[in-house]
Design an enzyme around this catalytic site. Structure first.
Site, short mmCIF file in Angstrom:
data_model
loop_
_atom_site.label_atom_id
_atom_site.label_comp_id
_atom_site.label_asym_id
_atom_site.label_seq_id
_atom_site.Cartn_x
_atom_site.Cartn_y
_atom_site.Cartn_z
N GLU A 17 10.48 25.76 52.63
CA GLU A 17 10.97 25.02 53.79
C GLU A 17 12.20 24.26 53.33
O GLU A 17 12.10 23.30 52.58
CB GLU A 17 9.89 24.08 54.31
N CYS B 151 14.74 17.08 57.63
CA CYS B 151 15.26 18.44 57.76
C CYS B 151 15.32 18.89 59.21
O CYS B 151 16.24 19.62 59.59
CB CYS B 151 14.39 19.41 56.96
#
Length: 456
Positions: free
Chosen positions: A227, A261
């Protein structure tokens, strides 16, 4: 030693010893030995452990939240929420893990043929600093429920958070080796990835770091989930509810001082409503209070490290030099700590640094698009593909969702991670999925069982 600087005042906070190779070997060996027993436990036993850990987190919320506030500057009100969300993740997999991994029949020429889901072994989680509790449990809760043992290697700047997580499992009477912290200096991580007792790797962090981890894991033929970074688009079309869009996009941009993010990073607004949306967004961002993250009335804490603030300032300066208008912020403040103000940049284009690179800080950039088609084109013109949102009439938003090149799309809402739903990216934002039923499948052996005799 892993030495931590308090980002609020720039002073040394504390130091923790890093493991040497002998210490690393001992913990990996203990995890390997623990797996031989943990893999044989029932789903009920695994669920009870996760539930005990979740209860401990809820009961110790303030202490655990303060660790994040001190080590990486997360505002205390957000840190409390992160502890609760991590507990929710543990509870979710305690409740649903067995159903996610149920054995199911598949017809064939066998008397009976079926699929069962078996644990792989010890899984290494390489975790960042920006959400040390949530990201740890997003990794470990499904992995443990599947019967794996876990080693958590956090960023060196949050060692107290990592130790606290490991201690929760001690308090919960976890069997030896089920979950441990692996406090390594960055150069020693490769040896852990390549260790024969490490069977899989989960990495959350930058695209540069992820490509290195992916290369190491692939060379050892070990599965990995990545990720990575994002430059998430938020598309606001002319028929959107502008007030709601400005409120939630603005909120998304400043969570954890913008160090997320999946925060909205490129706000792409259709021309007829561009000026009005800018007014609304500026009104949403301007009153936010930057200050001591330990204070309940603080909205924006510091950037986690000095070099990260310097990088953010460079991106803003270069974007302004390229022609962007700065409506709020944009200057490094005087005084101690690594603070950076809420910044709003208008008239940004997709070739400017604030769009081509991931901005990790409270910087909102707004781009203009002539049409929905151009907005989609701008959104997809990125090497990243983590998450995105689209603001428009609901059925139109659902129809457009499949045209957005991201692993997660939200129509008229806040982009967030949820234990019930899979999360992950495409392109340079990574591969694999975490959370939901898909996340628990990443670190299992999907074993086919064929039982004879063969049927005609």
């Amino acid at each position: 030693m892993l030495t931590v600087t308090n980002p609020t005042n720039g002073q040394t906070l504390h130091s923790y010893p890093a493991l040497d190779r002998v210490g690393m070997e001992e913990r990996i060996q203990l995890a390997h030995e623990g797996f031989t027993h943990w893999r044989k436990t029932s789903f009920n036993e695994r669920a009870r452990l996760l539930q005990r850990v979740a209860n401990l987190m809820r009961n110790q919320e303030e202490r655990l939240a303060r660790l994040m506030t001190d080590e990486m500057g997360k505002p205390i009100k957000e840190a409390r929420g992160e502890v609760q969300k991590a507990a929710w993740c543990a509870e979710h997999y305690a409740e649903h893990g067995e159903a996610y991994l149920k054995t199911y029949e598949l017809p064939s020429d066998a008397t009976r043929s079926y699929i069962q889901h078996l644990p792989l072994g010890t899984v290494l989680g390489i975790l960042p600093w920006n959400a040390p509790f949530w990201l740890a449990f997003r990794f470990c809760a499904p992995a443990l429920m599947a019967g794996n043992t876990c080693l958590i290697k956090h960023d060196p700047h949050v060692p107290a958070c990592a130790e606290a997580i490991a201690d929760l499992f001690v308090q919960a009477d976890a069997p030896p080796g089920v979950l441990q912290s692996l406090p390594l200096k960055t150069p020693d991580v490769e040896a852990a990835i390549r260790h024969p007792h490490i069977k899989a790797v989960s990495f959350t962090g930058s695209s540069v770091g992820g490509s290195k981890v992916a290369s190491m894991a692939a060379s050892e033929l070990k599965p990995a989930v990545l990720e990575l970074g994002g430059s998430d688009p938020a598309i606001v079309l002319a028929d959107a509810d502008l007030e709601q869009a400005a409120d939630l996009i603005g909120f998304s941009r400043i969570i954890n001082a913008g160090q997320s993010c999946i925060a909205a990073k490129r706000i792409i607004v259709e021309a007829p409503v561009y000026d009005r949306f800018l007014e609304l967004l500026e009104a949403r961002l301007a009153p936010l209070k930057m200050g001591d993250p330990a204070s309940d009335d603080t909205d924006i804490g510091p950037i986690a490290r000095e070099e990260l603030r310097a990088e953010l300032a460079r991106q803003v300066d270069q974007t302004r030099a390229a022609g962007a208008r700065c409506l709020l912020g944009g200057e490094v403040p005087d005084g101690p700590g690594y603070f950076y103000p809420v910044t709003l940049l208008a008239d940004v284009t997709n070739d400017m640094p604030a769009c081509r690179e991931e901005t990790f800080g409270p910087v909102a950039v707004v781009l203009k698009a002539d049409s929905a088609e151009q907005a989609l084109s701008i959104a997809n013109d990125s090497e990243f593909g983590l998450a995105g949102s689209i603001w428009t009439e609901t059925s139109r938003g659902e129809a457009l969702a499949s045209d957005i090149e991201t692993g997660q799309v939200v129509v008229n809402g806040l982009v967030k991670t949820d234990p019930r739903l899979p999360s992950g990216g495409i392109k340079r934002s990574g591969y694999g999925r975490e959370l939901g039923p898909h996340g628990i499948m990443e670190f299992v052996n999907i074993q086919q069982v064929w039982v004879g005799p063969k049927q005609g």
